[in-house]
Design an enzyme around this catalytic site. Structure first.
Site, PDB file in Angstrom:
ATOM      1  CB  CYS A  26      -1.095  -0.026   1.126  1.00  0.00           C
ATOM      2  SG  CYS A  26      -2.321  -1.099   1.017  1.00  0.00           S
ATOM      3  CB  ALA A  58      -4.749  -3.868  -0.514  1.00  0.00           C
ATOM      4  CD  GLN A 100      -3.552  -7.707  -1.792  1.00  0.00           C
ATOM      5  OE1 GLN A 100      -3.365  -6.775  -1.279  1.00  0.00           O
ATOM      6  NE2 GLN A 100      -2.641  -8.766  -1.487  1.00  0.00           N
ATOM      7  CE1 TYR A 183      -6.500  -4.323   6.183  1.00  0.00           C
ATOM      8  CE2 TYR A 183      -5.214  -5.802   4.817  1.00  0.00           C
ATOM      9  CZ  TYR A 183      -5.188  -4.681   5.680  1.00  0.00           C
ATOM     10  OH  TYR A 183      -4.432  -3.669   6.200  1.00  0.00           O
ATOM     11  NE  ARG A 231       0.004 -11.753  -0.106  1.00  0.00           N
ATOM     12  CZ  ARG A 231       1.277 -11.047   0.192  1.00  0.00           C
ATOM     13  NH1 ARG A 231       1.215 -10.396   1.140  1.00  0.00           N
ATOM     14  NH2 ARG A 231       2.241 -11.297  -0.680  1.00  0.00           N
ATOM     15  NE  ARG A 333       8.685  -4.065   6.605  1.00  0.00           N
ATOM     16  CZ  ARG A 333       7.512  -4.558   7.146  1.00  0.00           C
ATOM     17  NH1 ARG A 333       7.377  -5.768   6.213  1.00  0.00           N
ATOM     18  NH2 ARG A 333       6.537  -4.087   7.711  1.00  0.00           N
TER      19      ARG A 333
END
Length: 365
Positions: A26, A58, A100, A183, A231, A333
């Site tokens: 994100c 997302a 996604q 989520y 996912r 990352r």
């Protein structure tokens, strides 16, 4: 020569040139759900850097499905149209463009991390959040929670279907259903967040029903020659109460394969502040992917397994794929730190890969 991490992966009729994938991350930088130049450059640079698959963050299937007011969306044609140039650029660099599709559920209506996080008050533009039932409270949260009715659940399924259709029109070659990290779809899976007493709560079969129906809906509009990903958080990381765990995730994997999912991306956590992460370090979520892959192999399910979490080094990624511990590695990352990670990894592993013609003067060999 290395023939594992940099070997192609064919899913249906879609060939992904290597097994180093960009995980959705994100950026909280959209306006009214519309992606901007930031998204084009952010995602495009990872395609230039040699990633086999580049997945957009997302992306909300409805306004109430956003994590923050600054999330990207794909609930309107205008939003989908603005995704076109990003998907086209990723594909032009030889990478596979993916997106996604997500609904934040109870974790919606929050401030961006650099704005302090926490719930956005209703008087500041926040909104009522959706959930399977009245769940645990968030710190400082006074949001009203909408426990979804059966009709509203049908609306969520329709939102995912419509979002997938728009994503296809925008040029994406892979659609991923986000059912992880606390989520909405993960909330339905987990007894920690799902206290319903109808056909969407209680038993394992009932709790997985919504994810099955969403996956089926996305598959209905997604072409047969293109893959669908899911996912999944393999575990809630909660041991002292009934929760979602690796055994249930393994049981779910072949069910998702039956609904048309081709890849299961195995992550973990996010459903509750009660979670206790046992270890954080190199490949710390890999054992969950291995357990699920072992199960799908045992039952003969046709689904590919990807792993995430603490993957940073070329030799580490190569070992995972070479030894069959997972079929692909997804990094977040590390791609923020090093957008051209695959090009450098190939050099470290003595693998000859194509560089963009504009950059070839810098190629080590």
């Amino acid at each position: 020569m290395v023939d594992h991490l940099f070997s192609p992966l064919t899913l249906r009729d879609t060939e992904i040139p290597n097994r180093a994938f960009v995980s959705p991350m994100c950026q909280y930088s959209a306006t009214e759900g519309i992606p901007t130049d930031w998204h084009l450059v952010h995602l495009g640079s990872r395609a230039v850097g040699g990633a086999g698959l580049v997945m957009a963050e997302a992306t909300a299937v409805s306004p109430e499905g956003r994590i923050t007011p600054h999330d990207t969306g794909i609930w309107t044609d205008e939003q989908a149209d603005e995704w076109v140039r990003t998907a086209e650029f990723i594909a032009s660099q030889g990478s596979v463009p993916a997106i996604q599709l997500a609904h934040a559920g109870r974790k919606a209506s929050t401030h961006r991390p650099w704005d302090g996080g926490g719930p956005v008050p209703l008087h500041e533009g926040g909104w009522e959040v959706d959930a399977p039932s009245e769940p645990y409270p968030r710190d400082g949260d006074e949001h009203p929670t909408n426990s979804l009715s059966r009709a509203e659940i049908g609306g969520v399924i329709d939102d995912f279907r419509a979002a997938a259709d728009r994503a296809l029109g925008a040029g994406f070659e892979v659609a991923e259903v986000h059912a992880a990290h606390g989520y909405l779809l993960h909330e339905f899976l987990s007894p920690v967040a799902n206290d319903r007493d109808d056909e969407y709560g209680g038993s394992f079969e009932n709790r997985v029903r919504l994810l099955r129906e969403v996956t089926e809906a996305v598959r209905e509009v997604w072409p047969d020659d293109k893959p669908v990903f899911v996912r999944l958080s393999a575990t809630d990381w909660i041991d002292d109460c009934e929760s979602w765990d690796v055994e249930q995730s393994a049981r779910l994997a072949p069910i998702l394969a039956e609904e048309g999912a081709d890849v299961l991306e195995v992550s973990a956590g996010g459903s509750s502040p009660q979670q206790e992460v046992p270890y954080v370090g190199p490949s710390y979520q890999l054992p969950y992917a291995e357990a699920i892959r072992e199960h799908v192999d045992e039952v003969g399910a046709d689904i590919t397994v990807g792993t995430v979490g603490g993957i940073t080094e070329p030799e580490q990624a190569e070992e995972i794929v070479a030894n069959g511990r997972a079929d692909a590695v997804l990094m977040a990352r590390e791609f923020l730190r090093s957008p051209y990670w695959p090009l450098h990894a190939a050099d470290d592993l003595s693998e000859d890969v194509e560089w963009p013609v504009q950059y070839r003067r810098a190629k080590p060999r």
